[in-house]
Design a protein around this motif. Structure first.
Motif, PDB file in Angstrom:
ATOM      1  N   ILE A   1       0.837  -1.200   0.000  1.00 19.02           N
ATOM      2  CA  ILE A   1       0.000   0.000   0.000  1.00 19.02           C
ATOM      3  C   ILE A   1       0.876   1.255   0.000  1.00 19.02           C
TER       4      ILE A   1
ATOM      5  N   GLU B   1       0.851   4.111  -2.890  1.00 18.51           N
ATOM      6  CA  GLU B   1       0.581   5.513  -2.556  1.00 18.51           C
ATOM      7  C   GLU B   1       1.748   6.408  -2.973  1.00 18.51           C
TER       8      GLU B   1
ATOM      9  N   LYS C   1       1.718   6.812  -6.751  1.00 21.25           N
ATOM     10  CA  LYS C   1       0.633   7.735  -7.109  1.00 21.25           C
ATOM     11  C   LYS C   1       1.026   9.175  -6.791  1.00 21.25           C
ATOM     12  N   GLY C   2       1.692   9.380  -5.655  1.00 19.05           N
ATOM     13  CA  GLY C   2       2.108  10.722  -5.264  1.00 19.05           C
ATOM     14  C   GLY C   2       3.111  11.321  -6.237  1.00 19.05           C
TER      15      GLY C   2
END
Length: 122
Positions: A102, A106, A109-110
C-alpha cells in the motif's frame, strides 16, 4: 486518467511548438534577401523604414514570447521542486520496504501526480 492527461499535454506541447516554429519561419522569411530586395525595389523611403521597424518588432516579440514561456515554466518547476523531492524520497523508501504494498502504491501515485502537474506547465 494520467495517460489521458499526458496525451492532452502532448497535444498542447505540439501546438505551442508548432506556433513557435511558424513564427520563427516567418521571421526568417522577413529577413530573407529576396524579401529585402523586393522591399528595396517597390517601397518608398518611409515604407522601407517602417518595414525594418516592424520586422525588428516582430523579432523582439518572438524572443519575448519564448522567454515568457520559459520563465513561467521555471517558476512553476521551482515551486514544485520540494514536493517532487519529498515524493521521490518517499517512493524510494517505500521500494526499500517491499512488504508495504500500500505504501509503494501511494508513493507511486504521489510522484506520478507531481510529475503530471509539472508536465502541465512544460
Amino acid at each position: 486518467m494520467v495517460r489521458g492527461l499526458l496525451s492532452e499535454l502532448a497535444s498542447i506541447d505540439e501546438l505551442r511548438n508548432q506556433i513557435l516554429k511558424d513564427i520563427r519561419k516567418l521571421e526568417l522569411r522577413l529577413n530573407a534577401s529576396d524579401v529585402q530586395i523586393e522591399i528595396e525595389k517597390h517601397a518608398d523611403a518611409n515604407q522601407k523604414r517602417n518595414f525594418i521597424d516592424e520586422r525588428t518588432d516582430f523579432s523582439l516579440i518572438r524572443v519575448k514570447l519564448e522567454n515568457t514561456i520559459l520563465e513561467r515554466i521555471a517558476v512553476r518547476l521551482k515551486n514544485l521542486e520540494p514536493e517532487l523531492k519529498k515524493g521521490i524520497e518517499e517512493l524510494d523508501q517505500a521500494i526499500e520496504d517491499l512488504k508495504n504494498t500500500i505504501g509503494i502504491l501511494e508513493a507511486i501515485k504521489g510522484v506520478t501526480s507531481i510529475i503530471a502537474r509539472i508536465l502541465v506547465i512544460i
